[in-house]
Write a protein that holds these residues in place. Sequence first.
Motif, short mmCIF file in Angstrom:
data_model
loop_
_atom_site.label_atom_id
_atom_site.label_comp_id
_atom_site.label_asym_id
_atom_site.label_seq_id
_atom_site.Cartn_x
_atom_site.Cartn_y
_atom_site.Cartn_z
N ALA A 241 -7.20 -3.82 15.29
CA ALA A 241 -5.85 -4.94 15.07
C ALA A 241 -5.10 -3.83 13.78
CB ALA A 241 -6.74 -5.67 13.58
N ARG A 242 -5.64 -2.84 13.26
CA ARG A 242 -5.15 -1.04 12.40
C ARG A 242 -3.63 -0.95 13.90
NH1 ARG A 242 -8.06 3.35 10.73
NH2 ARG A 242 -7.71 3.85 12.64
N GLU A 243 -4.42 -1.16 14.94
CA GLU A 243 -3.34 -0.29 15.99
C GLU A 243 -2.37 -1.05 15.88
OE1 GLU A 243 -5.00 1.59 19.28
OE2 GLU A 243 -6.71 2.68 18.07
N LEU A 244 -2.29 -2.52 16.05
CA LEU A 244 -1.20 -3.36 16.67
C LEU A 244 -1.01 -3.66 15.64
CD1 LEU A 244 -3.34 -5.84 18.81
CD2 LEU A 244 -2.16 -4.09 18.99
N PHE A 245 -1.10 -3.41 14.40
CA PHE A 245 -0.12 -3.57 13.39
C PHE A 245 0.85 -2.31 12.74
CE2 PHE A 245 -3.80 -6.72 10.65
CZ PHE A 245 -3.16 -7.91 11.35
N LYS A 246 -0.12 -1.91 13.16
CA LYS A 246 1.07 -0.14 13.03
C LYS A 246 2.39 -0.24 14.61
CE LYS A 246 -2.37 2.98 10.69
NZ LYS A 246 -2.83 4.56 11.24
N ALA A 247 1.22 -0.24 15.75
CA ALA A 247 2.70 -0.83 16.71
C ALA A 247 3.39 -1.73 16.80
CB ALA A 247 1.79 -0.34 17.73
N LYS A 248 3.58 -2.71 15.91
CA LYS A 248 3.85 -4.25 16.25
C LYS A 248 4.76 -5.07 14.55
CE LYS A 248 2.82 -5.63 20.98
NZ LYS A 248 2.66 -6.52 21.56
N PRO A 249 5.48 -3.53 13.57
CA PRO A 249 5.53 -4.31 12.52
C PRO A 249 5.70 -5.76 12.67
CG PRO A 249 6.39 -2.79 12.69
CD PRO A 249 5.74 -2.91 14.26
N ASN A 250 6.88 -6.27 13.12
CA ASN A 250 7.35 -7.53 12.93
C ASN A 250 6.65 -9.01 13.18
OD1 ASN A 250 9.93 -5.77 12.06
ND2 ASN A 250 10.35 -5.79 14.25
N GLU A 251 6.10 -8.39 14.02
CA GLU A 251 4.76 -9.56 14.44
C GLU A 251 3.48 -10.62 13.58
OE1 GLU A 251 4.45 -11.20 17.50
OE2 GLU A 251 5.61 -9.54 18.88
N SER A 252 3.34 -11.46 13.40
CA SER A 252 3.08 -11.82 12.41
C SER A 252 1.14 -11.73 12.57
CB SER A 252 2.65 -14.23 12.59
OG SER A 252 2.06 -13.88 13.83
N ALA A 253 0.56 -11.47 11.36
CA ALA A 253 -0.81 -11.08 11.80
C ALA A 253 -1.59 -12.32 12.52
CB ALA A 253 -1.08 -11.31 10.25
N ASP A 254 -1.44 -13.38 12.41
CA ASP A 254 -2.08 -14.74 13.39
C ASP A 254 -2.06 -14.03 14.44
OD1 ASP A 254 -3.61 -16.46 13.36
OD2 ASP A 254 -2.51 -17.39 14.23
N THR A 255 -0.70 -13.75 14.76
CA THR A 255 -0.73 -13.39 16.01
C THR A 255 -1.17 -11.68 16.98
OG1 THR A 255 1.42 -14.18 16.76
CG2 THR A 255 1.13 -12.48 18.02
N LEU A 256 -1.11 -10.95 15.98
CA LEU A 256 -1.61 -9.73 16.49
C LEU A 256 -3.26 -9.85 16.31
CD1 LEU A 256 0.82 -7.37 13.52
CD2 LEU A 256 0.69 -7.42 16.96
N ILE A 257 -4.12 -10.20 15.30
CA ILE A 257 -5.42 -10.77 15.51
C ILE A 257 -5.76 -11.19 16.48
CG2 ILE A 257 -7.11 -11.84 13.40
CD1 ILE A 257 -5.72 -11.04 11.24
N ASN A 258 -5.31 -12.37 16.79
CA ASN A 258 -5.81 -13.07 18.54
C ASN A 258 -5.63 -11.44 19.24
OD1 ASN A 258 -6.02 -15.13 16.95
ND2 ASN A 258 -4.34 -15.88 17.32
N ASN A 259 -4.19 -10.61 19.89
CA ASN A 259 -4.01 -9.95 20.46
C ASN A 259 -5.05 -9.57 20.75
OD1 ASN A 259 -2.25 -11.08 21.47
ND2 ASN A 259 -1.32 -10.48 20.23
N SER A 260 -5.72 -8.14 19.35
CA SER A 260 -6.35 -7.61 18.64
C SER A 260 -8.04 -8.29 19.73
CB SER A 260 -7.25 -7.29 17.75
OG SER A 260 -7.15 -7.91 17.01
N VAL A 261 -8.31 -9.54 19.20
CA VAL A 261 -10.15 -10.27 19.83
C VAL A 261 -9.69 -10.04 21.10
CG1 VAL A 261 -10.98 -11.75 20.36
CG2 VAL A 261 -9.70 -11.28 17.86
#
Length: 300
Positions: free
Chosen positions: A203-223
Motif C-alpha cells: 500500500a505504501r508503494e502504491l501511495f507513492k507511485a500513484k498520488p492522484n488515486e483515492s486511498a480506497d482504490t490503492l488499498i484495494n489494489n494492494s490487497v
Amino acid sequence: MTLSQHSLSRVRFSMSAISALLFALAVAFISFKGFNWGLDFTGGLVAEVRLDASIVATELKASLDNALMQDVQVVSSTEPGRWILRYNQLDDVVLSLTPALESISTSVEILNSSMVGPQVGQDMVEQGGVAILACFVLTMLYLSYRFEWRLALGALVALVHDIVIVLGLFAITQMEFNLTILAAVLAVLGYSLNDSIIIADRARELFKAKPNESADTLINNSVRATFSRTLITSGTTLVTVSSLWLLGGPALEGFAIALCVGIACGTWSSISLGVTLPQMMGVRPEHYRVATPKQEEAMP
C-alpha cells in the motif's frame, strides 16, 4: 471472478466488523472465565510410571480423572506401558497415584516423580508476560520507523486482535494453558506481523507511485496484489501445522491449535483491520509524497 472496487471495499469493512465482534467476545471470555493454567504456571506433580502394556491412554486418563477429581495429563512414552502423568494435586505422588493405578493395572511401578512449586509457576507467569510485552514494544518501534503512523497503527491493532482471539479460544474451551501454548502465542506474533507488513508495504508503494488515486482504490489494489502470495504462504503453513495437530499427539495438540487459529486470524486481520483501520483514520497518498526542496531564490 474479480470483485469490483466497491464490492472489495464492502468486503473489507464487513470483515473488520466481524473482527471487532470476535475481539469483544474474546475479551469478555478472558475477563470472566480466565484460563485453565497448566502445571508450568500453577505448580503440581509430574510422575513417570510403568503399567501393564495392555492399558490404553483413554482408559488410564478416565480412571485417574475420576480418582484424583481433576484433569490429569496422560502422555505415552516410547516404551510400551510407560506413561508420564501430570496433575495439580500437591500430595505425595506414591500415596495419591498408587491406589488409582492399581485399580486398572496389575503391575504398578512409580519410576520417578518431580514437583513444580507455585513460586516457579509465578515466575513463569511473570517472565511470559514480560516476553509478550517486549515483543509488542519492539514491534511498535519497528512499525513506527517503517511506516507512517496510520499504517503502523493498523498493523499493531491487527497484531493485538490475533493474540486476543487465540487467548480467547483457550478461555472459551478451557484447554490447558502451559508454556507450549505461550510459545505458540509468541510464534503467532511474528507470523501475524509478517502478513500485515506485506500488505502495508505494498500500500505504501502504491501511495507513492500513484498520488492522484483515492486511498480506497490503492488499498484495494494492494490487497489484490498480495492476495495470492498471502493465501499460498498461509496455506502451506496451515498444512504443516495441521499435520502437527493430527499426528503430533496430545503433547502438541494445544500448540498446533493455537498456531492454526493464529495463522487464520493473521491472514484475516491483515486483509481487514490492517489496512481498513488506516483508511478509516484518513490515510491518503499525500502522506507518502516525497517533499521536494524549495528552489533557492535567485540572487539579485
